[in-house]
Structure formats: C-alpha cells, structure tokens
Design an enzyme around this catalytic site. Structure first.
Site, PDB file in Angstrom:
ATOM      1  N   GLU A  32       0.920  -0.837   0.018  1.00 26.63           N
ATOM      2  CA  GLU A  32      -0.244   0.248  -0.054  1.00 26.63           C
ATOM      3  C   GLU A  32       1.104   1.398   0.345  1.00 26.63           C
ATOM      4  O   GLU A  32       1.964   1.703   0.938  1.00 26.63           O
ATOM      5  CB  GLU A  32      -0.812   0.117   1.143  1.00 26.63           C
ATOM      6  CG  GLU A  32      -1.810   0.868   0.874  1.00 26.63           C
ATOM      7  CD  GLU A  32      -1.740   1.886   2.104  1.00 26.63           C
ATOM      8  OE1 GLU A  32      -1.185   3.103   1.844  1.00 26.63           O
ATOM      9  OE2 GLU A  32      -2.087   1.900   3.125  1.00 26.63           O
ATOM     10  N   CYS A  87      -2.771   7.505   5.293  1.00 28.96           N
ATOM     11  CA  CYS A  87      -2.885   7.331   3.664  1.00 28.96           C
ATOM     12  C   CYS A  87      -3.977   7.807   3.210  1.00 28.96           C
ATOM     13  O   CYS A  87      -4.325   8.223   1.281  1.00 28.96           O
ATOM     14  CB  CYS A  87      -2.756   5.927   3.338  1.00 28.96           C
ATOM     15  SG  CYS A  87      -3.473   4.580   5.032  1.00 28.96           S
TER      16      CYS A  87
END
Length: 532
Positions: free
Chosen positions: A273, A310
């Site tokens: 990720e 994020c």
C-alpha cells in the site's frame, strides 16, 4: 543470542528472533520524540543478512507445524496477542506517544483498533468461509465421461515478511493488519520494524512472542528485525523461504520491493500500500446547501494527525462558482486556526516542506495554518488551480505526505469527469452530493470505480473501519495489487492459495473438505452454498 524474554515492558534495544533477544551488528538508531526534538533511549542496532537468514530459517522450520494448527488454535493465539497488548497498554501508549508525537487519545484508539483487528481475524477463523471449501461429488454415471470427486480448500502460502509503517505505530506495524491476517492464514511472520518507533515495535513484539510461548507454538512463528529498507529489507524479500510480503509506505519503497520480489528465481506476491491523494468531488447541490460546513469538515480531515494518513484528502475537485467560493472561504478560515502539529520524523517533516514548496511554484496558495518554530511540525497548506494546469502537472498530482491539499476549479461537470478520468489509482474517492446531484453523481461513479478501492458519499476518507466489507486498496500506485485489501476480513486471502483434491480417499482428506463436514463449515457443494 541471549535468553528468552521475561519482562514484557522492559526495553533492551534488541531484535527478537524466534523467541530470543538478539543484538544487531550494524548502525545504532534511536526513536525520536518529535515534540521534544530529541532522541529516545535505548539505541537499536541494525541487523544484517545473517539475522535475516536466522529469522527466515526459523519461520520455515515453524511453518509445517503452524499451518497444521486448527482454526480454533490460531483464533485463541490471536486473542492472546490482543490480551497481551491490552495488559501493557499504559506503557505501550506512553512509548508510542513519545516516538510519534501523536496525541494520547489517538494512540489509545490505535491500541483498540489493533486488538480489534486481531479479534476480527479470530472471528473469521471460527466462521470458516475463509477456507473456500468446495466439493463437486463424483458422478460415475455421467456421460459421455464420468466426473471424478473434486474438492478444494485454501492453504497458507508460507512465511510472510511484513514491513511496519511510519504513520501507524500499532495498527499498520508489528501486530497490525498484515501480521494479523498472515498469522490467521497459518503463515509465520518476520517483521521489519520501522525506524520511527523502535521501542513501540519491541513492546509489541514482546507481546506476540509471549503469546507464541503461551500457545506452545513453534518459536519461529514470529520474529522482529531492525535494518535499512534496501539492505535488510531487500535481503528479507529475496530470501527464498519468504513466500509473500506485506508493506505500507512510500511508492519508491513499495515498487523497489515489488521489483526485488519479481526478480527472484521464484517470484512472490508483494501487497504494497503506497501512494494516494484521495480526490474529493464536491457537487453543486451539496455546495449550495452546505458549502461552509463541508469546508470545515474538510479541514478537520485534512489536518487530522498532521495529515499523515494514507487516506488524507489531498485533492478537491468542483465546478467553479459561488458554492465553491463559499467552501474555500470556510476552509481558509478553519485552516488559519489550525495549529502546527508535530510530524512523525524530521525526514517526513522535511519532505513535507519540500512538497509544499514544489506546489507553491505551480498553484495559487489559498491558505496556510499557523506556523511554529519547531522544524518538525506541519504547517497546513491549501492551494488552488484550474483543471488544465492540474492535468498537465506531475507535481500537482503527486502525493505530499502531510496536511496539504489542492482545489481544482472545473468549468463544468464534464470537466470534473475528465479530471477524474486522468487520475492515477487511489485508495479512496469521496463525493459530496445532495439528492439534486444524483444524476451527476451517477455519471461520475463508473469512472471512480476504475480509480479507487473505496468510494464514499458525504463523509471524509480519514478513518478506515475494520470489518467484513472494508476495502483498503486500489489500482496502482495506491497499491501494487488492486485485487485485494489490507484492511478487513478479506485481507486473509492475500496469504492463501487454493489446492484441489481429486479422488483423494476420505480418510486422507483435510477436515475442511472431508465427508460429513467435521468442522461444520459453510461449503459450496456442487455449486450451491450449504451452511452445515
């Protein structure tokens, strides 16, 4: 190697390899208190290739016995880790606050989330559908050819390397979602701790190691290492005993690991990720009705945790007009009152400042948050530009990790769709819409489905619910593999593979697919889902 671990809260500055405390041989690093601007004891020595080899060998040795444990045994093991973390919560929270500069309430919540993830996967194991059990019974009388007895279940891939994240010292680190889902799948785990919170990492590793011992599991079920990404991290990913990788971090770091894993004689999957700017689309009806409220909500999301999420909303896209001006004015006022807050490390703070400087050269500065003398703090920033300038600039489309965002003014709804169509892959895409906007939203949604792993309406992307339906993933560069998720129950699928059993005698079949369904699992029999 020294003796095995006793006191769960005593920090020694060592790695933990298969239950033993090990002192590294390389560079010494320290945790850093960004609020105080000073290093934190103890020091931690980096490991080297020999430590990687020892941890991977122990994991490989543990794998046959660990993967043979029952779902219930692994569920109890995960619950034991959670209980161990809760038992040391005061020390754990104090250390993580010191090493991250994040508020105590945020870290306390992250302890809860980490324990919740572990218990979620315990529930997943007990429910049983993760096995993917399927049975196509033999049809000996079928013409023109008989059908054999064919059965399928999922099995663990093997030892997994997990890379801790900088921005979540607990929930995406040593005992985070990658570790929890890999352990649930039956895979031993070797963690490379993040330099930003070494003491926190050691505390969590001690809790896991204690759970391994209490459950009587092989010592190689878990290990913790310290080292550089290109050095120790590269050695870990390329060790032939590692069969998959979980990573949360930068695009450069993630793509380097993907390349290293792909170049092995036996390539392995890397679930990385990485990078996202998480666009927010503001439609006219919503802006007209509640533009000021949306502006305040946006700034609260943008500045949460100094923007070090994020899912930080780093892009706002809307049709130019009075509604958008109301939103911008509200956001400007809210941002001007936003205090400068500590960032995780001096390096992250420096990269943020450089990113804001780069944006300043290509977009109009709308507002900044309060300044501070401490160079490790984040002074929030909001910029604006038009669709053509945004589309033509790589700088404006790049992630700036921190409280920074850009408003893109569009001429009309068609240009909004065009901007969306030109975006890279994202973790999230947010739409603020009232009922009068639904026709326009319907035109936007098909594009967003191709761009993001999670689409949300009338909310903010910061805050990822841990549950059965969550997707925390998306097309590259949000992740290296958009077919799965790193948060939620389906994360276990990353560390499993299907195996088919044809005409295997029932006495030799795994219990998940044996006659009589001894495990009481939901199974697909001849295509029909049966809840036995």
């Amino acid at each position: 190697m020294t003796a095995t671990i006793a006191d769960p809260t005593h920090l020694t500055g060592q790695m933990i390899i298969a239950g033993a405390l090990v002192t590294g041989t390389g560079e010494v690093i320290h945790g850093f208190d960004p609020a105080a601007g000073s290093a934190v004891e103890p020091g931690y020595r980096y490991g080297d290739d020999s430590h990687v080899a020892a941890a991977c060998a122990a994991a490989a040795e543990a794998f046959p016995a660990y993967r043979a444990t029952t779902s219930e045994q692994r569920a109890q093991f995960l619950e034991s880790i959670a209980s161990n973390l809760e038992a040391i919560k005061p020390a754990l929270v104090a250390r993580a606050v010191t090493e991250s500069g994040l508020p105590e309430a945020r870290i306390a919540g992250e302890v809860g989330r980490t324990c919740g993830q572990l218990r979620l996967f315990a529930a997943v194991l007990r429910e049983g559908s993760w096995t993917g059990a399927r049975v196509d019974p033999a049809q000996p009388d079928r013409t023109p050819l008989p059908r054999p007895d064919i059965r399928q279940r999922a099995v663990a891939l093997g030892p997994v390397a997990v890379f801790g994240a900088s921005n979540f010292p607990l929930a995406f680190s040593v005992a985070g979602g990658d570790t929890a889902s890999a352990l649930a799948a039956g895979c031993p785990v070797v963690v490379k701790a993040h330099d930003a919170h070494p003491g926190t990492s050691e505390l969590v590793a001690r809790a896991i190691t204690g759970a391994v011992a209490a459950a009587g599991l092989p010592k190689g079920t878990f290990s913790l290492l310290f080292g550089t990404g290109p050095g120790l991290g590269g050695a870990l990913v390329t060790d032939p005993r590692i069969k998959a990788v979980g990573f949360t971090g930068s695009r450069s770091g993630g793509t380097a690991l993907v390349a290293a894993a792909a170049s092995r004689p036996e390539p392995i999957p890397v679930y990385a990720e990485m990078s996202a700017i998480n666009p927010v689309f503001l439609l006219d009806g919503a802006l007209s009705a509640r533009g000021a409220d949306i502006g305040r909500g946006f700034v609260a999301s943008l500045t949460m945790g100094s923007g070090q999420f994020c899912t930080n909303p780093g892009l706002v896209i809307a049709v130019d007009g009075p509604g958008l001006e109301t939103f911008i004015a509200s956001a400007r006022d809210a941002l001007s009152q936003a205090a400068a807050t500590p960032m995780l490390t001096p390096a992250i703070a420096k990269n943020y400042a450089n990113g804001v400087t780069a944006l300043s050269g290509q977009a109009e500065l709308v507002a900044r948050g309060a300044a501070a003398d401490n160079p490790t703090t984040c002074q929030a920033a909001l910029f604006a530009t038009d669709a053509a300038n945004f589309a033509g600039s790589e700088v404006l489309q790049a992630e700036v990790f921190g409280s920074s965002s850009i408003v893109v003014r569009c001429a009309d709804a068609a240009e909004m769709v065009s901007v969306a169509d030109g975006l890279e892959g994202q973790l999230t895409a947010t739409v603020h819409a009232d009922e009068s906007d639904y026709d326009e939203a319907a035109l936007l949604l098909p594009t967003l489905e191709t761009k993001a792993g999670r689409i949300l309406f009338n909310g903010w992307p910061t805050g990822v619910e841990v549950g059965y339906a969550m997707v925390h993933g998306g097309p590259y560069p949000a992740t290296s593999d958009s077919r799965t998720t790193s948060v939620g129950a389906r994360a276990i699928e990353r560390f499993l593979r299907p195996v088919c059993y044809q005409d295997v005698p029932n006495s030799l079949l795994p219990s998940a697919i044996a006659d009589g369904n001894p495990d009481g699992l939901p199974r697909r029999i001849d295509g029909r889902l049966i809840q036995d």
